[in-house]
Design a protein around this motif. Structure first.
Motif, mmCIF file in Angstrom:
data_model
loop_
_atom_site.group_PDB
_atom_site.id
_atom_site.type_symbol
_atom_site.label_atom_id
_atom_site.label_comp_id
_atom_site.label_asym_id
_atom_site.label_seq_id
_atom_site.Cartn_x
_atom_site.Cartn_y
_atom_site.Cartn_z
ATOM 1 N N ARG A 77 1.963 -7.384 3.994
ATOM 2 C CA ARG A 77 1.370 -6.219 3.325
ATOM 3 C C ARG A 77 1.502 -4.978 4.194
ATOM 4 O O ARG A 77 1.834 -3.897 3.713
ATOM 5 C CB ARG A 77 -0.103 -6.494 3.020
ATOM 6 C CG ARG A 77 -0.359 -7.586 1.992
ATOM 7 C CD ARG A 77 -1.819 -7.673 1.661
ATOM 8 N NE ARG A 77 -2.316 -6.412 1.103
ATOM 9 C CZ ARG A 77 -3.605 -6.143 0.912
ATOM 10 N NH1 ARG A 77 -4.529 -7.032 1.250
ATOM 11 N NH2 ARG A 77 -3.973 -4.987 0.395
ATOM 12 N N ALA B 108 3.657 -1.556 3.347
ATOM 13 C CA ALA B 108 2.986 -0.253 3.343
ATOM 14 C C ALA B 108 3.640 0.697 4.335
ATOM 15 O O ALA B 108 3.787 1.892 4.067
ATOM 16 C CB ALA B 108 1.504 -0.433 3.683
ATOM 17 N N ARG C 211 -3.113 4.091 2.218
ATOM 18 C CA ARG C 211 -2.639 2.756 1.814
ATOM 19 C C ARG C 211 -2.349 1.889 3.038
ATOM 20 O O ARG C 211 -2.567 0.676 3.019
ATOM 21 C CB ARG C 211 -1.402 2.882 0.936
ATOM 22 C CG ARG C 211 -1.699 3.354 -0.480
ATOM 23 C CD ARG C 211 -0.507 3.180 -1.400
ATOM 24 N NE ARG C 211 0.614 4.026 -1.017
ATOM 25 C CZ ARG C 211 0.748 5.286 -1.409
ATOM 26 N NH1 ARG C 211 -0.182 5.846 -2.180
ATOM 27 N NH2 ARG C 211 1.795 5.992 -1.042
ATOM 28 N N MET C 212 -1.830 2.511 4.102
ATOM 29 C CA MET C 212 -1.584 1.747 5.331
ATOM 30 C C MET C 212 -2.894 1.224 5.915
ATOM 31 O O MET C 212 -2.962 0.081 6.386
ATOM 32 C CB MET C 212 -0.864 2.621 6.362
ATOM 33 C CG MET C 212 0.634 2.757 6.139
ATOM 34 S SD MET C 212 1.465 3.509 7.545
ATOM 35 C CE MET C 212 1.259 2.235 8.788
ATOM 36 N N ALA D 152 -4.052 -1.621 3.820
ATOM 37 C CA ALA D 152 -3.236 -2.812 4.036
ATOM 38 C C ALA D 152 -3.528 -3.462 5.383
ATOM 39 O O ALA D 152 -3.438 -4.683 5.527
ATOM 40 C CB ALA D 152 -1.753 -2.446 3.954
#
Length: 576
Positions: A177, A181, A232-233, A236
Motif C-alpha cells: 500500500r 501511494a 494518502r501517503m 497508507a
C-alpha cells in the motif's frame, strides 16, 4: 531493495557494497550473540553460584568490543558508500540523459526527471548510510536470537518464529500500500513541479492578458493534488506502523505469558525465565524499528526502482565502429515517422545535394523541423532510412555523426556564462581569436559592444539578458565555429531585424560554398538564394527544384511564393 541498490550502483561498486554488507551482517551477528550470552550470564548471576558467571561476562565483554569495532568500521563504510552513491548516481543519470533520444523528453517526464535527480537521489543516499544498517540489524539480530532460543527452550523459540512470520506478512501487506501511494505521489509531485515552471514561464502572457488570477487555476489544482497525495501517503503508512507495532507488542505479551506458564509449571526456572524474557525483548525491539522504518524503506525502494528504470531505458543503438562515409550529401529514403500515433512523415524521400544550400518549404506541421532532427539523429524513423555520405546514420557512432553536423534551431538555450563562453560551446578548444571571428561573422560583436563587459559580459540563465534575435545570433556563431561539412538551420533569421538578417544570409551563403546546408525557410530572400528547394506537404516531398523552375510549374511552391509575397506588403493602417 539490496538487489536494486546493486543495480543502481553498477558493477564497479559491487566489491565495496558487498564489503559493507558483510561488515553490517558481522556486526549484527556479534550483537545477537552478545544478547544470547545474556541468558547463561543471568542464569548464573541469579542462580546459586554467581561466581560461575565470570566466564560468560568476559565472553560478553569480548563480543561487545568486537561488535563496537566492526560496527564502527561498517558505519564509516556506509557513509562513504552513501557519498559515492550520490556522486555516481548523478553522473550515471547525466550520462544516461545525454544518450536518450529526444522523443523521450516529453513534458510530463521533465518534472519527474528533476525530482529524480534531487529528492530521489538524496533518498537513496541514506540507504547505505542509515537505512541499510538498521535493516540488517532488524533482520539478522532477531534471526540470531530465534536460532539461539532453540538452545534454551524450543517452545519459546517456536513462538518467536511464528511471531517473525506474522511480522513479515504484515510488513509485506502494508508495504504494498505504501509503495503504491508513493508511486502515485511521485507522479503528482512531478506534475506539480512542471506546473510551477510553466506558471513562471507564462508570466508575460498571463499579465499581458490580465490573467494573473485565473492563470493560477492549473497550478492550484496541481498543488491541491500534491496535498492530497501527501495525505494518502500518511493514510497508507499509518496502518502499517500501527499493525507492526501491534504484532510486536502482542508477540512479547504471548512470550511473557508462555514463559510465566512454563515457570509456574516447573519446566522453566525463574532465573532462566528472566534471561529469556530479556532475549525476547531484544527480539521485539528490532521489529518495532522495522515498523518505524517501513515507510522510509518503501520510499527508498521506489526511488531505486525509478532510477533503475531510467538507467534501463533503451537508447538509440550504436555500432562498435562507424562505417566510412563517402561525401557529405544527405538523403532521406521512404522515411515514416509519427508522434503519439499521429503520422508526420509518410514515406518522405528527398535529397540534399553536397556543396549547396537546400531550402525546405511547407506549411506548419509538415515535418520540416522533424527532418532536421532525423538527420541529426535525435531519434530514429519508424521506417525508411536517413543517410549521410551514403551511410545510414544508424551505422555511425554519435561522436562521428556529430562531428559532421552543426544544428541551429529557433529555440536557443544559452548557458549562464559570458558571451565568449557561449560561442565557444561550438568548439571548446578554439582560440579566442577563432571564437571572435565566428562571432563577428554572425554579428555577435554588436552584442558584445552593447553589453557592459563586452565579450566577458554574462548573458544570464538561458540568455535572459539578450533578445531572441541576439540569442539566435550566438547559436549561429556556434555553428560557424564548429566548422562542420553539414549545417542544418531551422529558419535562423526568423527573429532578426532586416539589417542582421542580410548579414546572416551572407554568412549562410558563404557556408554553402563548400558545405552541405539544409535550411528550413520562410523568408523570400532565403528561398531566392537557395540552390535547391524541397516542398513538403502531407508528409511527402511533392516538389523539388530551383526557384524559377518551381515558379514556372505553378504548383504548391508557386502558390506559397505568391502568398508570402502578398503578405510581405501588408501594412497596419490607422482608421479614421
Amino acid at each position: 531493495m539490496i538487489r536494486r541498490l546493486f543495480t543502481a550502483l553498477g558493477p564497479e561498486h559491487d566489491r565495496a557494497l558487498r564489503r559493507m554488507l558483510g561488515l553490517l551482517t558481522a556486526a549484527a551477528v556479534l550483537q545477537g550473540a552478545a544478547f544470547v550470552l545474556l541468558v547463561p550470564a543471568l542464569r548464573e548471576l541469579l542462580g546459586g553460584a554467581p561466581d560461575r558467571a565470570w566466564p560468560w561476562v568476559i565472553a560478553l565483554a569480548v563480543l561487545w568490543i568486537g561488535f563496537a569495532a566492526v560496527n564502527f568500521t561498517a558505519t564509516l563504510a556506509g557513509f562513504g558508500t552513501g557519498a559515492n552513491l550520490s556522486r555516481d548516481l548523478h553522473h550515471r543519470i547525466g550520462d544516461k540523459v545525454a544518450q536518450l533520444p529526444l522523443a523521450w523528453f516529453t513534458a510530463d517526464r521533465l518534472g519527474g526527471l528533476g525530482r529524480l535527480a534531487t529528492e530521489r537521489v538524496i533518498a537513496i543516499m541514506g540507504v547505505p548510510a542509515h537505512l541499510l544498517r538498521q535493516l540488517v540489524d532488524a533482520t539478522v539480530t532477531p534471526l540470531v536470537v530465534v536460532l539461539a532460543m532453540f538452545l534454551f527452550d524450543w517452545r519459546l523459540a517456536v513462538a518467536m518464529a511464528v511471531a517473525a512470520v506474522a511480522v513479515g506478512l504484515v510488513y509485506r501487506i502494508a508495504g504494498r500500500r505504501m509503495q503504491a501511494a508513493d508511486r502515485d505521489a511521485d507522479r503528482i509531485h512531478a506534475d506539480a513541479a512542471g506546473r510551477i515552471v510553466e506558471f513562471a514561464r507564462a508570466q508575460p502572457v498571463l499579465r499581458a492578458f490580465g490573467r494573473t488570477v485565473e492563470g493560477h487555476s492549473a497550478l492550484d489544482a496541481a498543488l491541491a493534488a500534491q496535498h492530497g497525495a501527501g495525505r494518502r501517503m500518511l493514510r497508507a503508512g499509518i496502518p502499517g506502523v500501527v499493525g507492526l507495532g501491534f504484532v510486536a507488542q502482542a508477540a512479547f505479551v504471548v512470550l511473557l505469558a508462555m514463559g510465566t506458564y512454563l515457570a509456574l509449571d516447573g519446566s522453566l526456572g525463574a532465573a532462566e525465565l528472566i534471561a529469556l524474557l530479556v532475549l525476547a525483548a531484544r527480539f521485539v525491539e528490532p521489529v518495532m524499528l522495522i515498523a518505524e522504518l517501513g515507510g522510509a524503506l518503501r520510499v527508498a525502494e521506489n526511488a531505486l526502482s525509478e532510477i533503475n528504470a531510467l538507467l534501463a531505458t533503451e537508447t538509440l543503438p550504436e555500432p562498435e565502429e562507424s562505417r566510412a562515409t563517402c561525401g557529405v550529401d544527405v538523403e532521406l529514403d521512404g522515411v515514416r515517422l509519427g508522434y503519439d500515433g499521429t503520422p508526420v512523415l509518410d514515406g518522405l524521400s528527398m535529397r540534399v545535394p553536397r556543396g549547396g544550400m537546400t531550402a525546405l518549404v511547407g506549411p506548419s506541421g509538415a515535418g520540416k523541423t522533424t527532418v532536421i532532427k532525423l538527420i541529426a539523429r535525435f531519434f530514429d524513423p519508424d521506417a525508411g532510412a536517413v543517410r549521410v555520405g551514403g551511410v545510414d546514420v544508424r551505422e555511425l557512432r554519435t561522436e562521428d555523426l556529430t562531428s559532421l553536423i552543426s544544428v541551429v534551431f529557433q529555440d536557443v538555450y544559452l548557458f549562464d556564462g559570458t558571451v565568449l563562453d557561449n560561442v565557444r560551446v561550438g568548439r571548446p578548444d578554439a582560440t579566442d581569436e577563432e571564437v571572435r571571428a565566428a562571432a563577428r561573422a554572425a554579428r555577435v560583436d554588436d552584442i558584445a559592444e552593447r553589453l557592459p563587459g563586452g565579450w566577458d559580459a554574462p548573458v544570464g540563465e538561458g540568455g535572459s539578458r539578450l533578445s531572441g534575435g541576439e540569442r539566435q545570433r550566438i547559436s549561429i556563431a556556434r555553428a560557424l565555429l564548429k566548422d562542420t561539412p553539414i549545417v542544418l538551420l531551422d529558419e535562423p533569421t526568423a527573429a532578426l531585424d532586416a539589417e542582421n538578417e542580410h548579414a546572416l544570409q551572407q554568412a549562410v551563403s558563404a557556408l554553402s560554398r563548400d558545405r552541405t546546408v539544409l535550411v528550413v525557410a520562410h523568408r523570400l530572400n532565403t528561398l531566392r538564394e537557395a540552390d535547391h528547394i524541397v516542398v513538403l506537404h502531407g508528409g511527402r516531398a511533392v516538389e523539388e527544384g530551383v526557384h524559377d523552375e518551381l515558379l514556372a510549374r505553378d504548383g504548391r511552391y508557386a502558390h506559397y511564393w505568391r502568398e508570402r509575397s502578398r503578405a510581405r506588403g501588408w501594412r497596419l493602417v490607422a482608421r479614421a
